[in-house]
Write a protein that holds these residues in place. Sequence first.
Motif, PDB file in Angstrom:
ATOM      1  N   ARG A   1       0.838  -1.212   0.000  1.00 59.41           N
ATOM      2  CA  ARG A   1       0.000   0.000   0.000  1.00 59.41           C
ATOM      3  C   ARG A   1       0.870   1.258   0.000  1.00 59.41           C
ATOM      4  O   ARG A   1       0.558   2.236  -0.679  1.00 59.41           O
ATOM      5  N   VAL A   2       1.955   1.238   0.767  1.00 59.74           N
ATOM      6  CA  VAL A   2       2.867   2.381   0.766  1.00 59.74           C
ATOM      7  C   VAL A   2       3.448   2.572  -0.635  1.00 59.74           C
ATOM      8  O   VAL A   2       3.508   3.692  -1.149  1.00 59.74           O
ATOM      9  N   SER A   3       3.842   1.488  -1.264  1.00 60.12           N
ATOM     10  CA  SER A   3       4.402   1.555  -2.615  1.00 60.12           C
ATOM     11  C   SER A   3       3.386   2.090  -3.618  1.00 60.12           C
ATOM     12  O   SER A   3       3.700   2.956  -4.442  1.00 60.12           O
ATOM     13  N   ARG A   4       2.177   1.590  -3.556  1.00 57.44           N
ATOM     14  CA  ARG A   4       1.130   2.070  -4.468  1.00 57.44           C
ATOM     15  C   ARG A   4       0.807   3.538  -4.195  1.00 57.44           C
ATOM     16  O   ARG A   4       0.620   4.324  -5.125  1.00 57.44           O
TER      17      ARG A   4
ATOM     18  N   LEU B   1       3.363   6.978  12.656  1.00 58.61           N
ATOM     19  CA  LEU B   1       3.721   5.607  12.298  1.00 58.61           C
ATOM     20  C   LEU B   1       4.725   5.576  11.149  1.00 58.61           C
ATOM     21  O   LEU B   1       5.705   4.816  11.178  1.00 58.61           O
ATOM     22  N   LEU B   2       4.492   6.402  10.142  1.00 59.58           N
ATOM     23  CA  LEU B   2       5.422   6.451   9.012  1.00 59.58           C
ATOM     24  C   LEU B   2       6.780   6.984   9.444  1.00 59.58           C
ATOM     25  O   LEU B   2       7.824   6.530   8.959  1.00 59.58           O
ATOM     26  N   ARG B   3       6.798   7.930  10.375  1.00 63.01           N
ATOM     27  CA  ARG B   3       8.060   8.453  10.906  1.00 63.01           C
ATOM     28  C   ARG B   3       8.866   7.323  11.546  1.00 63.01           C
ATOM     29  O   ARG B   3      10.088   7.247  11.387  1.00 63.01           O
ATOM     30  N   GLN B   4       8.188   6.444  12.286  1.00 64.01           N
ATOM     31  CA  GLN B   4       8.888   5.317  12.923  1.00 64.01           C
ATOM     32  C   GLN B   4       9.557   4.434  11.872  1.00 64.01           C
ATOM     33  O   GLN B   4      10.619   3.867  12.115  1.00 64.01           O
ATOM     34  N   LEU B   5       8.918   4.289  10.710  1.00 61.84           N
ATOM     35  CA  LEU B   5       9.497   3.453   9.656  1.00 61.84           C
ATOM     36  C   LEU B   5      10.614   4.161   8.892  1.00 61.84           C
ATOM     37  O   LEU B   5      11.591   3.527   8.501  1.00 61.84           O
ATOM     38  N   THR B   6      10.484   5.461   8.666  1.00 65.79           N
ATOM     39  CA  THR B   6      11.462   6.159   7.838  1.00 65.79           C
ATOM     40  C   THR B   6      12.660   6.697   8.611  1.00 65.79           C
ATOM     41  O   THR B   6      13.748   6.834   8.042  1.00 65.79           O
ATOM     42  N   ALA B   7      12.488   7.019   9.883  1.00 60.12           N
ATOM     43  CA  ALA B   7      13.581   7.628  10.649  1.00 60.12           C
ATOM     44  C   ALA B   7      14.881   6.813  10.624  1.00 60.12           C
ATOM     45  O   ALA B   7      15.952   7.397  10.444  1.00 60.12           O
TER      46      ALA B   7
END
Length: 165
Positions: free
Chosen positions: A29-32, A152-158
């Motif tokens: 979903r993030v990719s799309r 939540l996205l910050r936790q993944l990208t940081a």
Amino acid sequence: MEDEVDRLVAAWRRERPDLDVEPLEVLSRVSRLARHLDRARRIAFSEHNLEPWEFDVLTSLRRAGAPYQLSPGQLLTQTLVTSGTMTNRIDRLTKKNLVERLPDPSDRRGVLVRLTAEGRDKADQSLAGLLAQERAILSKLSTQQRSELAGLLRQLTAPFDNIPG
């Protein structure tokens, strides 16, 4: 409401029940979404006759604050491209009168890249257009949902954004 990722995940669960395909439910979903965002950005930028890379350089300079200038090295850090690519980009933006090269007063061999008035206007107008596109994409989420998603996205990208070197 079902989406394409639900269908993709169901097919993989049917075909490969031995695999845990749960990561696909989030990351596909993030990719799309990234592809949809890329399209929306291209539309917003094309309305101002800009390419995405031009927006990146112009807005890096704009965010620097007055006098809206950075060294090529600082631009490299912000845009994640090679020095050869950045030189080419600065050349092309200079020809379009969106940036200018100035001598760096603190380094006799160095240069600074500064936004022209036209470049500043383009950066400001294209940012406003982009934000309108992105607001529309997020319109189905409440303020609280947008805040939660951002966290939540910050936790993944940081971890990726804070890798040394």
